[in-house]
Scaffold this active site. Structure first.
Site, PDB file in Angstrom:
ATOM      1  N   ASP A  63       0.871  -1.172   0.000  1.00  0.00           N
ATOM      2  CA  ASP A  63       0.000   0.000   0.000  1.00  0.00           C
ATOM      3  C   ASP A  63       0.911   1.226   0.000  1.00  0.00           C
ATOM      4  O   ASP A  63       1.669   1.430   0.952  1.00  0.00           O
ATOM      5  CB  ASP A  63      -0.843  -0.047   1.280  1.00  0.00           C
ATOM      6  CG  ASP A  63      -2.099   0.783   1.204  1.00  0.00           C
ATOM      7  OD1 ASP A  63      -2.073   1.813   0.522  1.00  0.00           O
ATOM      8  OD2 ASP A  63      -3.092   0.398   1.831  1.00  0.00           O
TER       9      ASP A  63
ATOM     10  N   ASP B 293      -2.883   4.796  -2.486  1.00  0.00           N
ATOM     11  CA  ASP B 293      -3.806   5.512  -1.616  1.00  0.00           C
ATOM     12  C   ASP B 293      -4.175   6.864  -2.245  1.00  0.00           C
ATOM     13  O   ASP B 293      -3.275   7.624  -2.647  1.00  0.00           O
ATOM     14  CB  ASP B 293      -3.088   5.739  -0.273  1.00  0.00           C
ATOM     15  CG  ASP B 293      -3.993   6.274   0.809  1.00  0.00           C
ATOM     16  OD1 ASP B 293      -4.861   5.523   1.275  1.00  0.00           O
ATOM     17  OD2 ASP B 293      -3.830   7.462   1.181  1.00  0.00           O
TER      18      ASP B 293
ATOM     19  N   GLU C 298      -6.849   3.806  -5.559  1.00  0.00           N
ATOM     20  CA  GLU C 298      -8.042   4.193  -4.798  1.00  0.00           C
ATOM     21  C   GLU C 298      -8.477   5.568  -5.283  1.00  0.00           C
ATOM     22  O   GLU C 298      -7.804   6.563  -5.015  1.00  0.00           O
ATOM     23  CB  GLU C 298      -7.722   4.254  -3.300  1.00  0.00           C
ATOM     24  CG  GLU C 298      -8.928   4.640  -2.477  1.00  0.00           C
ATOM     25  CD  GLU C 298      -8.590   5.200  -1.094  1.00  0.00           C
ATOM     26  OE1 GLU C 298      -9.433   5.101  -0.198  1.00  0.00           O
ATOM     27  OE2 GLU C 298      -7.484   5.763  -0.914  1.00  0.00           O
TER      28      GLU C 298
ATOM     29  N   HIS D 196     -10.926  -1.348   5.052  1.00  0.00           N
ATOM     30  CA  HIS D 196     -10.618  -0.811   6.373  1.00  0.00           C
ATOM     31  C   HIS D 196     -11.220   0.573   6.613  1.00  0.00           C
ATOM     32  O   HIS D 196     -10.951   1.185   7.636  1.00  0.00           O
ATOM     33  CB  HIS D 196      -9.095  -0.749   6.538  1.00  0.00           C
ATOM     34  CG  HIS D 196      -8.454   0.218   5.583  1.00  0.00           C
ATOM     35  ND1 HIS D 196      -8.442   0.015   4.219  1.00  0.00           N
ATOM     36  CD2 HIS D 196      -7.841   1.400   5.771  1.00  0.00           C
ATOM     37  CE1 HIS D 196      -7.849   1.018   3.624  1.00  0.00           C
ATOM     38  NE2 HIS D 196      -7.471   1.886   4.548  1.00  0.00           N
ATOM     39  N   ASP D 197     -11.983   1.087   5.658  1.00  0.00           N
ATOM     40  CA  ASP D 197     -12.579   2.416   5.817  1.00  0.00           C
ATOM     41  C   ASP D 197     -14.100   2.374   5.938  1.00  0.00           C
ATOM     42  O   ASP D 197     -14.709   3.407   6.217  1.00  0.00           O
ATOM     43  CB  ASP D 197     -12.233   3.307   4.607  1.00  0.00           C
ATOM     44  CG  ASP D 197     -10.762   3.693   4.569  1.00  0.00           C
ATOM     45  OD1 ASP D 197     -10.155   3.823   5.652  1.00  0.00           O
ATOM     46  OD2 ASP D 197     -10.235   3.865   3.462  1.00  0.00           O
TER      47      ASP D 197
HETATM   48  C1  NOJ Z   1      -7.445   6.380   2.288  1.00  0.00           C
HETATM   49  C2  NOJ Z   1      -7.178   5.252   3.232  1.00  0.00           C
HETATM   50  O1  NOJ Z   1      -7.898   4.126   2.809  1.00  0.00           O
HETATM   51  C3  NOJ Z   1      -7.575   5.731   4.606  1.00  0.00           C
HETATM   52  O2  NOJ Z   1      -7.545   4.679   5.548  1.00  0.00           O
HETATM   53  C4  NOJ Z   1      -6.648   6.853   5.004  1.00  0.00           C
HETATM   54  O3  NOJ Z   1      -7.074   7.387   6.245  1.00  0.00           O
HETATM   55  C5  NOJ Z   1      -6.657   7.975   3.959  1.00  0.00           C
HETATM   56  N1  NOJ Z   1      -6.568   7.478   2.628  1.00  0.00           N
HETATM   57  C6  NOJ Z   1      -5.491   8.902   4.166  1.00  0.00           C
HETATM   58  O4  NOJ Z   1      -4.303   8.268   3.774  1.00  0.00           O
END
Ligand code: NOJ
Length: 551
Positions: free
Chosen positions: A115, A216, A275, A338-339
């Site tokens: 990542d 990311d 992403e 994870h979000d």
């Molecule tokens: C996206 C990530 O998936 C998230 O977990 C993170 O807090 C933010 N980007 C900032 O890097």
């Protein structure tokens, strides 16, 4: 029923394979500090894909791990704030452990996807420490520094996590930009020196044998050159009251992705999945494959994570994605990460929750595109309940009083029913889920009817089936109400998938009669020897998910 032919005959691993996201803090703790680590992950590789998975043992059978960040970090955003792109945080282990992970994973046929968090660094990264030290430091322009407008910040941009996106820095009397926490200053990707430093980071990991990268929020790298205000609109949070056209999705991102792709293509069988965090998520996620298929290899589309439990909603999401993709682009799908709230909880329906999770799994693993699984979803792991006082996630803790944060989807993997769920010998950084004594790997491995074995069988079928891995997608019901039905068609094979989203038996009426062939049940959540075909209709049991092949 002529299938759209979009697929190449010889697909690379990231098209064929199943990718499993490990949130390393929460997967397995080897040293008893309550936080998961690399040796813990290595010790559980056989669970993910045993050396002899093909011979029918009880490992999951995935093809690749996407590892959330393990770099040195002060952990303000649990690793998404990197202070050294070429190391491993001691919390997770050492570079030697990492090399061992790559070796042990490769030995089992598992690829490793890192990542990379390159929109911002940690405020403790030496680059930022230098950059903030003086206005004429050579690295000043590696970040985005500006004067304010009187006593106001340089523009109206907001941080995703709440509050203004600008932090006043007393020492040099200027503001710096941070689209996330103030401990995550944004890099200036318009500076070629920053780009070069980042390409070196890619090469560092590629040379260590890493197979790919998850990028990311890559579509935030480049900002409007003049840092103009975002236009306003109605919304609940200040962040949502802006139309994000200046702080995201700038056209300069496309040539940058092409450079990256050229770099990756210098190495055999490497990939990048991005992403996209966008105003028009499906459209933009599709656009970043590039019109010539020369940008991202895969692009996340989070449409599934927003869908209600309705066949039509998923049907439309698939249709939107298929329609948006440029020619030759390969879709990927995701239900949890994870979000977001875990999908077993999003689709909770009391005692039917597990069967719904099986239907969702069948969709994810039989639809055209690369499936991304999130650790624990193969157990239908639920969202953990975290007391307000125990919240760890910074945005939940600091900024949004009513927001619970993302901890609930990051609770420790339940391996068995021992104290701390076999995750650690000591109390973990987040509490284990309340149901871990019943819902854990060991218990589900023992139960042939478990969600775990359903995932395992789906993955094994997918692996053995060219139609599921690469075939075209042919919907059989174009206005679905309770059930989805579709064919997956490759030159070698045609499979039929039917998914009943309802809690009662359903007669799913197909738009056209099926070719009169002998359909054989390859997998079904219902205990049935064959398919009931009544004219144009399929008789499906409550919440049935089934895959059929021609005898
Ligand atoms: C996206 C990530 O998936 C998230 O977990 C993170 O807090 C933010 N980007 C900032 O890097």
């Amino acid at each position: 029923m002529t299938p759209k032919r979009k697929t190449a005959p010889d697909a690379p691993w990231w098209r064929d394979g199943v990718i499993y996201q490990v949130y390393p803090r929460s997967f397995a703790d080897s040293n008893g500090d309550g936080v998961g680590d690399l040796p813990g992950l290595i010790a559980h590789l056989d669970y993910l894909a045993g050396a002899d998975a093909a011979s029918g043992d009880d490992s999951l059978g995935i093809d690749a791990i996407w590892l959330s960040p393990v770099y040195p970090s002060p952990m303000y955003d649990f690793g998404y704030d990197v202070s050294d792109y070429c190391g491993i945080d001691p919390l997770f282990g050492t570079l030697d452990d990492f090399d061992r992970l790559v070796k042990e994973a490769h030995r089992r046929g598992i690829r490793i996807v890192m990542d990379l968090v390159l929109n911002h660094t940690s405020h403790q990264h030496p680059w930022f420490v230098e950059s903030r030290s003086s206005r004429d430091n050579p690295r000043r322009d590696w970040y985005i520094w500006r004067d304010g407008q009187g006593d106001r910040p340089p523009n109206n941009w907001q941080s995703v996590f709440g509050g203004p996106a600008w932090e006043w820095d007393e020492r040099t009397a200027q503001y710096y930009l941070h689209l996330f926490l103030k401990e995550q200053p944004d890099l200036n990707w318009r500076n070629p020196a920053v780009q070069d430093a980042m390409w070196d980071v890619f090469r560092f990991w590629l040379d260590r044998g890493v197979d790919g990268f998850r990028l990311d929020v890559f579509n935030l790298y480049v900002k409007d050159a003049q840092l103009r205000d975002n236009p306003l609109r109605l919304g609940l949070r200040a962040y949502d009251r802006q139309i994000h056209i200046q702080d995201r999705d700038q056209p300069e991102m496309h040539p940058l992705l092409r450079d990256l792709r050229a770099l990756l293509d210098d190495y055999p069988q490497r990939m990048a999945v991005g992403e996209t965090f966008s105003e028009e998520p499906v459209k933009m996620a599709a656009a970043y494959y590039g019109q010539q298929n020369d940008e991202l290899n895969l692009s996340f589309n989070f449409d599934f994570t927003h869908q209600p439990w309705r066949a039509r909603a998923f049907y439309d999401a698939i249709a939107r994605w298929e329609a948006a993709l440029p020619p030759g682009a390969w879709p990927c799908h995701v239900l949890s990460n994870h979000d977001v709230e875990r999908h077993a909880s999003r689709y909770a329906a009391g005692s039917n929750t597990d069967v719904r999770a099986k239907v969702a799994a069948a969709l994810l693993l039989t639809i055209r595109g690369t499936p991304f699984l999130y650790y624990g979803e193969e157990l239908a792991m639920r969202q953990g309940r975290i007391a307000r006082a125990q919240i760890q996630d910074p945005p939940g803790k600091r900024y949004w009083p009513l927001y619970k944060g993302r901890d609930g989807c990051r609770t420790p993997m339940p391996w068995d029913d021992s104290p701390h769920a076999g995750f650690s010998i000591n109390p973990p950084w987040l509490p284990v889920n309340a149901d871990y004594r019943q819902r854990n790997v060991e218990a589900q491995r023992r139960d042939p009817d478990s969600v775990f074995h359903w995932y395992r069988r789906l993955i094994a079928l997918r692996k053995a089936s060219p139609a599921l891995r690469r075939g075209d997608y042919v919907p059989l019901i174009r206005r679905p109400v309770h059930a989805l039905a579709y064919l997956r068609v490759s030159p070698e094979q045609t499979l039929l998938v039917a998914l009943n989203f309802a809690s009662r038996p359903v007669l799913a009426v197909l738009d056209e009669p099926l070719p009169a062939r002998d359909w054989q049940v390859l997998l079904s959540t219902a205990d049935r020897p064959d398919l009931e075909l009544l004219g144009n209709s399929l008789a499906l049991a409550p919440y049935e998910a089934c895959v059929l092949g021609m005898a």
